[in-house]
Design an enzyme around this catalytic site. Structure first.
Site: not given
Lengths: 223, 205, 223, 205
Positions: D109, D112-114
């Site tokens: 991602c 962000c950090s999905c």
């Protein structure tokens, strides 16, 4: 964006600190500038190499460093990469003898002449201008160096892919994308290109405002 | 999972305090015979006291006063600047851009900090700030507001991003009621910011 | 780039720290995650708002903060912006009474159900799919929010302007560019779009490698 | 030159030490009646010990073993995942992407950090790092090398950038010589990294 220095158009930076109006806010700022110029006078790198050295600081360092900290970071990088100073010398701060380059040292009495001499970037070239004032041109779609992966370029990301108009022909100039990497001057036609704000931004303040950039012929194609 | 991508950076070897970092580098280079501390003093003296916005102001005042000089500066300034001893590092390729009733010019270097040293000296802190570099190309009018400068909606703002070795200097509009003034008195009206484009020439001294 | 979080393709970041393999390297990381989820359960913002709150950290903070520091920064932002906490309460850490939202507090016994319930992003929409699998599409030229200046978007800069191929149709999903700004779900068709490495990078490792992104219909036009 | 562009940030009011910052926020929210500390303990317990890569491994092992289940997971996985109690926050829209002899998938991602929480838990530090986010889309093979994974030149690398609420899980190739193994034994071969795409399933346990 190729690297984090390429920040034109970025959101989130807040107000411009008007109080930071000084040329040298601290004595060490002046010293850092002077040291960089004096080291540059040894002739081991050019302006494109030195810009790229600062740009290659890690994003974390580039972002947290104050201006002249970036210069010091870039200078340390250049000194080691060109072998002017060894990594061990830098770590120990102990010179392993006098440098072979010592005879090129910039002396106080030569400073005025060196600064006045400048370093012009125009060069003869066999590349002839493809465009003239009034021509519509499209900028390269990506702000990257096509010669060297991750290399230096002077096409800002915010303008990549935009269409503008040639407003000045500057003659043939050193191509930084080549010069920064020891690949030669590779001079080519340089133009000032005006781009309407409406063609750069989703929400221009005024669509008729313009940004004008100096761009090399190889960054451009006819629109 | 070794294999660093970029090599680790030499600058990480240096002291964390920037004051000590500069001093350490200077001492090392002096001890290696590569740097003359007196040359550093001379460079600092040059940019702290000799070369600064007074040079640009002199040129602008002369452009206001002398139509022939103005034409030369707008068409082929470098020979004239050489004659005036205003040639040098970071001013090898000058272009003068004039403000008018319908155009306001402003200069930035989004990629680093390019600036016409022989005419304006070393740039102030804000010119080199992330905020100025990031914002002025996208929202020049909001930036100008922060400098106290408001422009009519129908004035075109031209932002010159100094991406090559060409250096731009803004020629501000001549203030009203200055017809009789000498070039020297006119030069006193030409502020540094007016030549960057973040200000106007002074209405009064 | 719209903001500094949009870092895909950036150069200069160095090696991936394999030793940073933990889910919660520090106890406070777990606490920060849990606090963010519990505060989110008050229902005062959605996932798009909360992502945007973290993205709006200044570039200096976003770059220097560790991961859960960004979460804490974003949470403080959201709490104040939604009025759940006043700025004065945050500064003094002294509550000005019990919140009207206290009845919505997530209780320990409801945690499992709340996490299992999830928050699906698919919604009915009157927008019908313009594209189908195999269609060639061109991505919006700029990675910006066209509804709100400086607003949230999920189009990464590295892919802006590129041409790819629809590989999956996901149905109609909430549009983050709208949802992050209280402008409604504005659900529209969502697709997975595959782009060849050769069409994204000047120096691809292998031109046939692909990056696949989920992109909303309004980010796309037929190529 | 006042007029801040972005407002100054509320988080600047909080203590500089992140440990104290989290504690300060928690205390304030608890005192306002908005947060139950026991709920925080429960959330942490869930992701520290209950929900993690063992969930994804179970699904992958079943896909290796049961062709009908595999087909369902590749075409319409959500009803099945609900039945298996593997539905939940950050896993509402799962897509399973299979590695083959000619395709290697890897998930990131960049914005962000999905990450698919119900199947893999909370992502490890490196998955959320700037270096992984910045590099893996541009140079997946160099990144894979850092994880000890080498791929043939003619294997296509597909990097899935999780830009929406869809969550991708890589189905690694089944290791050789595992024909007789139970789903449970197979699941032990399915590492977290193999489901992100930065590793292979284990040849041995």
């Amino acid at each position: 964006m190729s690297r984090v220095h390429d920040m034109g158009g970025r959101f989130g930076d807040g107000a411009i600190k008007g109080e930071d109006d000084a040329v040298f806010a601290e004595d060490w700022h002046a010293r850092a500038l002077a040291l960089t110029l004096a080291a540059g006078a040894l002739g081991q790198w050019n302006i494109d190499t030195s810009r790229h050295a600062r740009e290659r600081l890690s994003p974390k360092d580039y972002t947290r460093f104050s201006y002249y900290e970036k210069w010091m970071g870039g200078l340390a990088e250049l000194l080691v990469e060109t072998g002017v100073v060894t990594r061990n010398e830098l770590a120990t701060l102990t010179p392993e003898g006098v440098s072979d380059l010592a005879e090129r040292k910039l002396l106080a009495e030569n400073v005025a002449a060196a600064l006045a001499a400048g370093g012009p970037a125009d060069r003869p070239s066999d590349k002839t201008p493809d465009f003239q004032r009034g021509d519509r041109v499209k900028l390269r779609a990506r702000a990257g160096n096509v010669l060297v992966r991750g290399g230096h370029t002077r096409l800002p990301s915010y303008a990549a892919g935009a269409v503008g108009e040639i407003v000045i022909y500057h003659g043939t100039h050193v191509l930084p994308d080549s010069s920064a990497h020891g690949l030669g001057d590779a001079a080519e036609p340089l133009y000032a290109v005006a781009i309407k704000a409406a063609d750069l931004w989703d929400h221009p303040e005024n669509p008729n405002d313009e940004v004008i950039l100096d761009l090399w012929q190889s960054y451009l194609e006819r629109a | 999972m070794a294999m660093p991508h970029d090599h680790s950076h030499p600058q990480t070897e240096l002291p964390a305090d920037p004051v000590l970092r500069v001093k350490a580098l200077e001492t090392l280079l002096v001890n290696k015979g590569l740097v003359d501390p007196a040359a550093l003093d001379e460079i600092i003296e040059t940019y702290a006291h000799k070369v600064g916005p007074q040079n640009g102001a002199k040129v602008v005042a002369k452009m206001w006063s002398d139509p022939g000089f103005r034409d030369a500066m707008l068409t082929d300034p470098m020979p004239v600047l050489r004659d005036m001893d205003l040639y040098g590092r970071q001013g090898e390729h000058m272009v003068f851009v004039e403000n008018t009733d319908t155009v306001h010019n402003i200069v930035v270097c989004t990629l680093c900090s390019c600036y016409p040293w022989p005419l304006l000296g070393i740039p102030p802190g804000w010119y080199k700030s992330d905020a100025y570099r990031a914002r002025v190309v996208r929202e020049p009018r909001a930036v100008l507001q922060e400098f106290g400068v408001s422009l009519p909606e129908d004035t075109v703002v031209r932002v010159w991003d100094s991406t090559a070795e060409t250096r731009y200097l803004v020629v501000p509009q001549r203030p009203a009621h200055t017809e009789g003034l000498s070039e020297e008195d006119l030069a006193a009206r030409v502020t540094r910011d007016s030549m960057i484009g973040t200000g106007f020439a002074a209405e009064t001294v």
